[in-house]
Design an enzyme around this catalytic site. Structure first.
Site, mmCIF file in Angstrom:
data_model
loop_
_atom_site.group_PDB
_atom_site.id
_atom_site.type_symbol
_atom_site.label_atom_id
_atom_site.label_comp_id
_atom_site.label_asym_id
_atom_site.label_seq_id
_atom_site.Cartn_x
_atom_site.Cartn_y
_atom_site.Cartn_z
ATOM 1 N N LYS A 202 0.800 -1.225 0.000
ATOM 2 C CA LYS A 202 0.000 0.000 0.000
ATOM 3 C C LYS A 202 0.839 1.284 0.000
ATOM 4 O O LYS A 202 0.483 2.275 0.618
ATOM 5 C CB LYS A 202 -0.966 0.014 1.188
ATOM 6 C CG LYS A 202 -1.994 -1.106 1.153
ATOM 7 C CD LYS A 202 -2.931 -1.090 2.343
ATOM 8 C CE LYS A 202 -2.321 -1.793 3.540
ATOM 9 N NZ LYS A 202 -3.297 -2.005 4.624
ATOM 10 N N ASP B 70 -6.044 -5.392 10.545
ATOM 11 C CA ASP B 70 -7.402 -4.839 10.518
ATOM 12 C C ASP B 70 -8.478 -5.904 10.297
ATOM 13 O O ASP B 70 -9.577 -5.809 10.831
ATOM 14 C CB ASP B 70 -7.517 -3.716 9.473
ATOM 15 C CG ASP B 70 -6.978 -4.096 8.110
ATOM 16 O OD1 ASP B 70 -6.525 -5.255 7.936
ATOM 17 O OD2 ASP B 70 -6.996 -3.239 7.218
HETATM 18 P P1 ADP Z 1 -7.155 2.206 5.203
HETATM 19 O O1 ADP Z 1 -7.541 1.127 4.229
HETATM 20 O O2 ADP Z 1 -6.078 3.066 4.687
HETATM 21 O O3 ADP Z 1 -6.953 1.703 6.576
HETATM 22 P P2 ADP Z 1 -9.883 3.139 5.016
HETATM 23 O O4 ADP Z 1 -10.470 1.843 5.381
HETATM 24 O O5 ADP Z 1 -10.483 4.355 5.598
HETATM 25 O O6 ADP Z 1 -8.359 3.237 5.313
HETATM 26 O O7 ADP Z 1 -9.959 3.236 3.448
HETATM 27 C C1 ADP Z 1 -9.496 4.355 2.805
HETATM 28 C C2 ADP Z 1 -9.612 4.094 1.347
HETATM 29 O O8 ADP Z 1 -10.978 3.981 0.991
HETATM 30 C C3 ADP Z 1 -9.046 5.192 0.505
HETATM 31 O O9 ADP Z 1 -7.702 4.925 0.184
HETATM 32 C C4 ADP Z 1 -9.919 5.161 -0.724
HETATM 33 O O10 ADP Z 1 -9.337 4.328 -1.682
HETATM 34 C C5 ADP Z 1 -11.202 4.535 -0.281
HETATM 35 N N1 ADP Z 1 -12.228 5.563 -0.177
HETATM 36 C C6 ADP Z 1 -12.371 6.501 0.770
HETATM 37 N N2 ADP Z 1 -13.416 7.299 0.502
HETATM 38 C C7 ADP Z 1 -13.953 6.844 -0.643
HETATM 39 C C8 ADP Z 1 -15.041 7.250 -1.460
HETATM 40 N N3 ADP Z 1 -15.810 8.277 -1.160
HETATM 41 N N4 ADP Z 1 -15.286 6.535 -2.565
HETATM 42 C C9 ADP Z 1 -14.520 5.504 -2.893
HETATM 43 N N5 ADP Z 1 -13.476 5.084 -2.188
HETATM 44 C C10 ADP Z 1 -13.187 5.734 -1.072
HETATM 45 MG MG MG Z 2 -7.945 0.497 7.849
#
Ligand code: ADP
Ligand code: MG
Length: 463
Positions: free
Chosen positions: A165, A200
């Protein structure tokens, strides 16, 4: 005009190459099941690492006390505290804070990254107020959600296998990440013990189980993608330790690294992979998850600009910048319901500096978003069905209606409505009506944070 026909041809070819008819999805689901068996049979037996998590007990609801969690998994990390009140009190109070990670720390040194994290945690601990009580004389305890592939050595230690990532910090690879965090906490004088190291998916499964005793698996669709599930301990040939009393073990699949000849891959995916920080790896993740969907769309648009002069005689310079078109932008365009596709026009203008797009062009962009999102959503559904198959939960036996709850989390699942809707309807399509009634996909909101705190509670040194 010829231009338009070329652009449409590129789109149609993409559509064809990304096709996921039901027969193909069944092959993908079967391949997932086969790889799960192989990964459980021996270390290195499959692209699926099927990592043993050392979590052999999931939360029961009886957990009590103040616990912290730290969630590092993508571009943000979160710190969280929760006061658990046992069976009656449940979650009495919780607070969290989100901190973003400066990009230079994602490719810097291990020391710097963990110092930054420990400092943010210390700052958060300093704001602990009313409603939170650490028992006198006790150390604060933390569940550490670290969502990168780790070879776990106990419930509270594990060595980093590789970054994913967009992270790339050479000197952390092979190190115990709990050790790294603990040393950083010591350096700044923060007295806290890491009681559980999870990722996670496992945190989400723990949170899911806390809310629903039928939770048996968790899937993350966020920046990356991964899954975890509860396996029978005797069905893990590579496990040579004592059989846990519960008879169960949570397995971290690391399914982002799944790969199969049945996956519909395109030349765009191949180029993206080749130019990525981890070529050849995380292929499933690269066609499904939030980090990549927007980038795939950009690559196709770029091709249209180059070969079909789709946006005029020159290729818009911004369109050549990798990762400039992010999945949230793509999602906003895909969900545009205005008759003149105003949002699409605005995104193209604001992000790619492409102005004066016709409605016809905007419609084509939406179609492209749909092709890329649909492929990702349908393949994630096939992955879920693969897990259900492995557990023998893809059929209803003798009319027995055992419920299977799958906890889902991640920004992509949460915010990309068309993606999650397509994923859920594809699971139904694959399982058929009768079995579908026994399978529930539940959004486990913030499972990974709360879940890690719950696992810290169930693995407390004071039990
Ligand atoms: P992480 O996976 O980094 O722990 P999250 O679960 O919050 O964090 O996911 C974030 C990811 O979700 C972002 O990188 C993006 O790709 C996706 N994301 C966030 N908001 C949106 C949205 N409105 N529409 C589509 N994808 C989204
Ligand atoms: Mg996460």
């Amino acid at each position: 005009t010829g231009r338009w026909a070329r652009a449409v041809a590129i789109l149609k070819e993409m559509e064809e190459k990304c096709g996921t008819p039901i027969g193909k999805l069944r092959q993908v689901a079967d391949a997932m099941t086969v790889e799960m068996h192989a990964g459980l049979a021996s270390e290195g037996g499959s692209k699926l690492k099927m990592l043993i998590s050392y979590v052999d007990n999931l939360p029961t609801g009886d957990e009590k006390g103040l616990f912290y969690a730290l969630d590092l998994g993508g571009t943000n990390f979160r710190v969280l505290r929760v006061q658990l009140g046992g069976r009656e009190g449940r979650v009495v109070k919780q607070e969290f804070e989100e901190v973003s990670i400066p990009p230079h720390l994602m490719t810097g040194s291990s020391h710097e990254l963990f110092d930054y994290i420990a400092a943010a945690l210390a700052k958060f601990v300093a704001t602990e107020g009313e409603g939170f009580h650490v028992s006198p004389g006790r150390q604060r305890e933390l569940g550490f959600t670290f969502s990168f592939p780790v070879r776990q050595t106990s419930i509270a230690s594990g060595d980093l296998i590789k970054w994913t990532k967009g992270f790339s910090i050479e000197d952390t690879v092979g190190e115990d990440v709990v050790g790294e965090l603990t040393k950083a906490m010591e350096r700044i004088g923060l007295d806290m013990r890491v009681a559980a190291l999870v990722n996670d998916t496992i945190g989400t499964l723990a949170g899911g189980r806390y809310h629903n005793k039928d939770a048996i698996a968790a899937v993350i669709l966020g920046t990356g993608t991964n899954a975890a599930y509860v396996e029978r301990a005797h069905a893990i040939p590579k496990w040579h330790g004592l059989l846990p009393k519960s008879g169960e073990m949570v397995i971290n699949m690391e399914w982002g690294n799944f790969r199969s000849s049945h996956l519909p891959l395109t030349e765009y995916d191949e180029a993206l992979d080749t130019e990525s920080l981890n070529p050849g790896e995380q292929i499933f993740e690269k066609i499904i998850s939030g980090m990549y969907l927007g980038e795939i769309v950009r690559r196709v648009l770029c091709r249209m600009a180059e070969e079909a002069n789709f946006f005029g005689d020159t290729v818009p310079p911004k369109l050549k910048i990798p990762f400039i078109l992010r999945t949230p932008h793509m999602s906003a365009m895909h969900h545009d319901t205005s008759p003149d596709l105003r949002v699409v026009g605005k995104k193209l203008k604001d992000i790619l500096e492409i102005s004066n797009t016709s409605l016809k062009m905007r419609k084509l962009v939406v179609e492209l978003c749909d092709i890329v999102a649909t492929r990702g959503a349908r393949l994630s559904a096939a992955g879920i069905v693969g897990i259900l198959k492995k557990l023998g939960r893809d059929t209803v036996r003798d009319g027995e209606k055992q419920k299977s709850v799958i906890a889902l989390d991640g920004g992509l699942f949460e915010h990309y409505t068309k993606f999650s809707a397509c994923m859920q309807s594809t699971v139904k399509e694959l399982l058929g009506e009768e079995v579908s009634e026994t399978v529930v996909i539940e959004h486990s909101n913030d499972g990974s944070g709360i879940g890690a705190a719950l696992l810290a509670a169930s693995h407390s040194q004071y039990l």
